[in-house]
Motif scaffolding. Structure first.
Motif, mmCIF file in Angstrom:
data_model
loop_
_atom_site.group_PDB
_atom_site.id
_atom_site.type_symbol
_atom_site.label_atom_id
_atom_site.label_comp_id
_atom_site.label_asym_id
_atom_site.label_seq_id
_atom_site.Cartn_x
_atom_site.Cartn_y
_atom_site.Cartn_z
ATOM 1 N N LEU A 1 0.825 -1.211 0.000
ATOM 2 C CA LEU A 1 0.000 0.000 0.000
ATOM 3 C C LEU A 1 0.859 1.260 0.000
ATOM 4 C CD1 LEU A 1 -2.892 -0.984 2.430
ATOM 5 C CD2 LEU A 1 -2.992 -0.706 -0.048
ATOM 6 N N SER A 2 1.963 1.220 0.715
ATOM 7 C CA SER A 2 2.864 2.376 0.725
ATOM 8 C C SER A 2 3.431 2.634 -0.665
ATOM 9 C CB SER A 2 4.008 2.150 1.709
ATOM 10 O OG SER A 2 3.510 2.034 3.015
ATOM 11 N N LEU B 1 2.131 1.679 -3.496
ATOM 12 C CA LEU B 1 1.027 2.086 -4.359
ATOM 13 C C LEU B 1 0.733 3.573 -4.191
ATOM 14 C CD1 LEU B 1 -1.172 1.090 -6.343
ATOM 15 C CD2 LEU B 1 -2.621 0.745 -4.346
ATOM 16 N N CYS B 2 0.732 4.041 -2.957
ATOM 17 C CA CYS B 2 0.503 5.464 -2.709
ATOM 18 C C CYS B 2 1.612 6.323 -3.304
ATOM 19 C CB CYS B 2 0.384 5.731 -1.213
ATOM 20 S SG CYS B 2 -1.122 5.083 -0.480
ATOM 21 N N LEU B 3 2.848 5.905 -3.138
ATOM 22 C CA LEU B 3 3.967 6.668 -3.689
ATOM 23 C C LEU B 3 3.909 6.732 -5.215
ATOM 24 C CD1 LEU B 3 6.876 5.461 -1.404
ATOM 25 C CD2 LEU B 3 5.829 7.723 -1.447
ATOM 26 N N GLY C 1 1.217 6.431 -7.011
ATOM 27 C CA GLY C 1 0.072 7.283 -7.330
ATOM 28 C C GLY C 1 0.413 8.759 -7.233
ATOM 29 N N ILE C 2 1.168 9.135 -6.214
ATOM 30 C CA ILE C 2 1.583 10.528 -6.064
ATOM 31 C C ILE C 2 2.470 10.950 -7.226
ATOM 32 C CG2 ILE C 2 3.045 12.054 -4.674
ATOM 33 C CD1 ILE C 2 1.953 10.548 -2.202
#
Length: 68
Positions: free
Chosen positions: A25-26, A28-30, A32-33
């Motif tokens: 998840l980390s 994926l968030c990075l 995405g950013i």
């Protein structure tokens, strides 16, 4: 911490699911950013180019109007 096998490493002492889910998840968030930032950057540059072109066309039309 020392693991004797790959499966033991992936299991993380029984907490592997939570550990790897957190990592996933980390990341994926990075990602995405990074993707949204690049998209916004390209959009901003495109908007600036359009604004500059519009302004140059407006000035050219104004100069043509002044010469008539």
């Amino acid at each position: 911490m020392h693991f004797s096998s790959l499966s033991e490493f992936l299991a993380m002492g029984g907490y592997g699911f939570y550990v790897w889910l957190s990592f996933g998840l980390s990341w994926l968030c990075l990602v995405g950013i990074i993707v949204t930032t690049r998209i916004k950057h390209r959009t901003l540059l495109s908007d600036l180019r359009n604004k500059q072109a519009r302004e140059s066309r407006r000035l050219a039309a104004q100069q043509m109007e002044n010469t008539l």
